[in-house]
Design a protein around this motif. Structure first.
Motif, mmCIF file in Angstrom:
data_model
loop_
_atom_site.group_PDB
_atom_site.id
_atom_site.type_symbol
_atom_site.label_atom_id
_atom_site.label_comp_id
_atom_site.label_asym_id
_atom_site.label_seq_id
_atom_site.Cartn_x
_atom_site.Cartn_y
_atom_site.Cartn_z
ATOM 1 N N GLY A 72 11.167 30.473 -11.585
ATOM 2 C CA GLY A 72 11.568 29.663 -11.359
ATOM 3 C C GLY A 72 11.516 27.845 -11.007
ATOM 4 O O GLY A 72 12.081 28.008 -9.860
ATOM 5 N N ALA A 73 11.123 27.512 -11.997
ATOM 6 C CA ALA A 73 10.422 26.560 -12.185
ATOM 7 C C ALA A 73 11.463 25.322 -12.281
ATOM 8 O O ALA A 73 11.802 24.488 -11.851
ATOM 9 C CB ALA A 73 9.776 26.017 -13.402
ATOM 10 N N ILE A 74 12.278 26.268 -13.256
ATOM 11 C CA ILE A 74 13.848 25.566 -13.370
ATOM 12 C C ILE A 74 14.825 25.182 -12.069
ATOM 13 O O ILE A 74 15.063 23.804 -11.123
ATOM 14 C CB ILE A 74 14.890 25.663 -14.647
ATOM 15 N N SER A 75 14.864 25.927 -11.004
ATOM 16 C CA SER A 75 15.365 26.310 -9.345
ATOM 17 C C SER A 75 14.732 25.518 -8.892
ATOM 18 O O SER A 75 15.608 25.004 -8.426
ATOM 19 C CB SER A 75 15.816 27.494 -9.763
ATOM 20 N N ASP A 76 12.919 25.818 -8.641
ATOM 21 C CA ASP A 76 13.026 24.644 -7.991
ATOM 22 C C ASP A 76 13.077 22.938 -8.321
ATOM 23 O O ASP A 76 12.991 21.999 -7.192
ATOM 24 C CB ASP A 76 11.059 25.018 -7.812
ATOM 25 N N ALA A 77 12.573 22.475 -9.370
ATOM 26 C CA ALA A 77 13.271 21.870 -9.753
ATOM 27 C C ALA A 77 15.078 20.682 -9.444
ATOM 28 O O ALA A 77 15.192 20.187 -9.005
ATOM 29 C CB ALA A 77 13.116 20.765 -11.336
ATOM 30 N N THR A 78 15.407 21.951 -9.741
ATOM 31 C CA THR A 78 16.962 21.940 -8.812
ATOM 32 C C THR A 78 17.211 21.125 -7.334
ATOM 33 O O THR A 78 17.614 20.638 -7.443
ATOM 34 C CB THR A 78 17.727 22.532 -9.580
ATOM 35 N N ASP A 79 16.206 21.975 -7.218
ATOM 36 C CA ASP A 79 15.821 21.936 -5.344
ATOM 37 C C ASP A 79 15.743 20.720 -4.758
ATOM 38 O O ASP A 79 16.547 20.143 -4.017
ATOM 39 C CB ASP A 79 15.621 22.632 -5.448
ATOM 40 N N VAL A 80 14.996 19.574 -5.398
ATOM 41 C CA VAL A 80 14.372 19.268 -6.057
ATOM 42 C C VAL A 80 15.105 17.882 -6.111
ATOM 43 O O VAL A 80 15.477 16.497 -5.202
ATOM 44 C CB VAL A 80 12.787 18.925 -6.184
ATOM 45 N N LEU A 81 15.780 17.799 -6.947
ATOM 46 C CA LEU A 81 16.520 16.622 -7.249
ATOM 47 C C LEU A 81 18.271 16.986 -6.389
ATOM 48 O O LEU A 81 18.247 15.885 -6.179
ATOM 49 C CB LEU A 81 17.115 17.474 -9.184
ATOM 50 N N VAL A 82 18.264 18.198 -6.181
ATOM 51 C CA VAL A 82 19.304 17.564 -5.532
ATOM 52 C C VAL A 82 19.430 16.909 -3.861
ATOM 53 O O VAL A 82 19.597 16.794 -3.280
ATOM 54 C CB VAL A 82 20.313 19.028 -5.090
ATOM 55 N N SER A 83 18.440 17.566 -3.519
ATOM 56 C CA SER A 83 17.866 17.168 -1.944
ATOM 57 C C SER A 83 17.678 15.506 -1.921
ATOM 58 O O SER A 83 18.186 14.825 -1.189
ATOM 59 C CB SER A 83 16.633 18.130 -1.642
ATOM 60 N N PHE A 84 16.639 14.997 -3.137
ATOM 61 C CA PHE A 84 16.790 13.804 -3.464
ATOM 62 C C PHE A 84 17.768 12.799 -3.621
ATOM 63 O O PHE A 84 18.018 11.863 -3.075
ATOM 64 C CB PHE A 84 15.602 13.726 -4.570
ATOM 65 N N LEU A 85 18.528 13.685 -4.258
ATOM 66 C CA LEU A 85 20.276 12.497 -3.939
ATOM 67 C C LEU A 85 21.000 13.029 -3.221
ATOM 68 O O LEU A 85 21.811 11.797 -2.986
ATOM 69 C CB LEU A 85 21.463 13.653 -5.276
ATOM 70 N N LEU A 86 21.026 13.749 -2.665
ATOM 71 C CA LEU A 86 21.663 14.362 -1.572
ATOM 72 C C LEU A 86 21.381 13.480 -0.239
ATOM 73 O O LEU A 86 22.467 12.672 0.821
ATOM 74 C CB LEU A 86 21.846 15.528 -1.538
ATOM 75 N N SER A 87 20.275 13.698 0.506
ATOM 76 C CA SER A 87 19.834 12.966 1.617
ATOM 77 C C SER A 87 19.901 11.583 1.692
ATOM 78 O O SER A 87 18.562 10.674 0.817
ATOM 79 C CB SER A 87 18.249 13.240 1.636
ATOM 80 N N PRO A 88 20.749 11.069 2.878
ATOM 81 C CA PRO A 88 20.695 9.771 3.230
ATOM 82 C C PRO A 88 19.706 9.166 4.031
ATOM 83 O O PRO A 88 19.571 7.805 3.831
ATOM 84 C CB PRO A 88 21.913 9.576 4.158
ATOM 85 N N GLY A 89 18.134 10.231 3.661
ATOM 86 C CA GLY A 89 17.337 9.651 4.555
ATOM 87 C C GLY A 89 15.942 9.341 3.629
ATOM 88 O O GLY A 89 15.113 8.942 3.914
ATOM 89 N N SER A 90 16.203 9.576 2.471
ATOM 90 C CA SER A 90 15.595 9.554 1.010
ATOM 91 C C SER A 90 14.594 8.080 1.436
ATOM 92 O O SER A 90 15.233 7.081 1.581
ATOM 93 C CB SER A 90 15.640 9.647 -0.267
ATOM 94 N N SER A 91 13.953 8.021 1.705
ATOM 95 C CA SER A 91 12.610 6.893 1.194
ATOM 96 C C SER A 91 12.407 5.781 -0.023
ATOM 97 O O SER A 91 12.806 5.294 0.110
ATOM 98 C CB SER A 91 11.238 7.035 1.577
ATOM 99 N N ALA A 92 13.680 6.401 -1.252
ATOM 100 C CA ALA A 92 13.957 5.962 -2.541
ATOM 101 C C ALA A 92 15.140 5.003 -1.926
ATOM 102 O O ALA A 92 15.181 3.870 -2.718
ATOM 103 C CB ALA A 92 14.196 7.032 -3.409
ATOM 104 N N THR A 93 16.060 5.306 -0.876
ATOM 105 C CA THR A 93 16.601 4.238 -0.815
ATOM 106 C C THR A 93 16.965 3.684 0.606
ATOM 107 O O THR A 93 17.612 3.048 0.356
ATOM 108 C CB THR A 93 18.115 6.139 -0.586
#
Length: 357
Positions: free
Chosen positions: A336-357
């Motif tokens: 499940g590692a590819i799916s898990d990493a995809t979940d993280v990346l999608v969440s990071f890219l979509l979240s307007p509350g991400s601390s990175a942005t």
């Protein structure tokens, strides 16, 4: 194609440094219907653009990178008897992939050869072999000890376009994915598993009812294993923003990481300290998905993002890794590692509350 079929196709396809054409074709094929624009830049990188909200002028672009090249070999010279002497392209040794069949990617023809040491039934007279025996010279097997037996004459090799500089890859017969229990094993999950993450991310973003704020560039890079040439070029030429590399990541006690655990988020590696806001944003994204991310400070590790950050071609950088056992060898990841990493990346890219942005 199903995600499993795409991963098998990626692993089966040759992609030595500077010879990534076939991998690039797969990426372009898969991305053409999933993104707003796809092109190949001057460095040979495949780039896909997903346009963000044009009304949001504050969100920085995000460049997500996975490299297309694989650890491979290059012909150093052709011997008079038609055998080939090799140099590595990337950090690898003969033992990483073992002796056996190789593909010789000549300009006019792809040939099969065998990477060999020679007979174990030899004495000290065969010094090259003798010194690698554990009960004799006890030297680690290195490139000066091995050669490729081609079964061809020099004239035949010349007609096939095999010269110094010809790439040599592990043969396709050794590239089947093996599934066992909850794990997948294969050569070249570095970085084909990460390419699979980016392709799955493109699909997920297309299907998502949420909108992403800034432009997203999915960048499939060339020559990462020999200095991240493609990634550095892309970081310099694409609009400034956040650069996130997706990679396989080592699972070792010294880093406190495990192949059983969640995605690895690096806070530094051998070249740079990743931006804490970006790393924290990736950690937060993983936790939003109910995962247990593994923060890590990596040594003897480099990425497209850390190369770009180290020489100043990107302002902010991060690294998301698929937990991988035996990196640069026969690699193992959780099913499940590819799916898990995809979940993280999608969440990071979509979240307007991400601390990175």
């Amino acid at each position: 194609m199903s995600p499993d079929a795409v991963l098998q196709e990626l692993v089966s396809t040759y992609g030595p440094c500077g010879h990534e054409d076939a991998i690039r074709d797969i990426c372009l094929r898969e991305l053409s219907a999933l993104t707003d624009e796809v092109w190949v830049d001057a460095a040979g990188n495949a780039i896909a653009l997903l346009r963000g909200d044009p009304g949001d002028t504050h969100a920085p672009p995000v460049r997500v990178m996975a490299h297309m090249d694989e650890l491979s070999m290059v012909v150093k010279r052709v011997e008079p008897d038609g055998t080939l002497r090799l140099s590595p392209l990337g950090t690898m040794y003969p033992g990483n992939f073992g002796l056996g069949p190789v593909a010789i990617l000549g300009r006019h023809e792809t040939l099969t050869g065998v990477l060999t040491l020679g007979s174990e039934h030899t004495t000290k007279e065969s010094q090259r072999i003798w010194e690698t025996k554990p009960d004799q010279g006890d030297k680690a097997l290195d490139w000066l000890h091995v050669y490729v037996f081609t079964g061809r004459t020099c004239a035949q090799l010349e007609r096939a376009g095999v010269t110094a500089g010809t790439r040599v890859a592990v043969h396709r017969s050794k590239r089947d994915l093996i599934r066992f229990g909850d794990y997948i094993g294969s050569y070249f999950l570095d970085d084909r598993a990460a390419i699979a993450v980016l392709l799955a991310t493109a699909q997920r973003l297309q299907d998502s009812p949420e909108s992403y704020r800034g432009d997203i560039y999915l960048v499939f890079t060339t020559a990462e294993e020999v200095g991240a040439n493609g990634g550095v070029y892309a970081a310099r030429t694409l609009p400034d923003g956040i650069t996130v590399a997706v990679e396989v990541g080592p699972t070792e006690q010294e880093y406190g990481t495990s192949v059983h655990g969640g995605p690895i988020v690096a806070y530094s590696d051998a070249l740079t300290v990743y931006d804490k806001t970006v790393a924290d944003g990736l950690m937060d994204a993983a936790k939003r998905q109910g995962l247990a991310p593994q923060p890590a400070v990596l040594g003897a590790f480099e990425s497209d993002a850390s190369h770009a950050k180290a020489i100043g071609t990107c302002p902010r950088a991060g690294l998301l890794c698929i937990p991988t056992l035996s990196t640069h060898g026969y690699e193992v990841i959780a099913a499940g590692a590819i799916s898990d990493a995809t979940d993280v990346l999608v969440s990071f890219l979509l979240s307007p509350g991400s601390s990175a942005t």
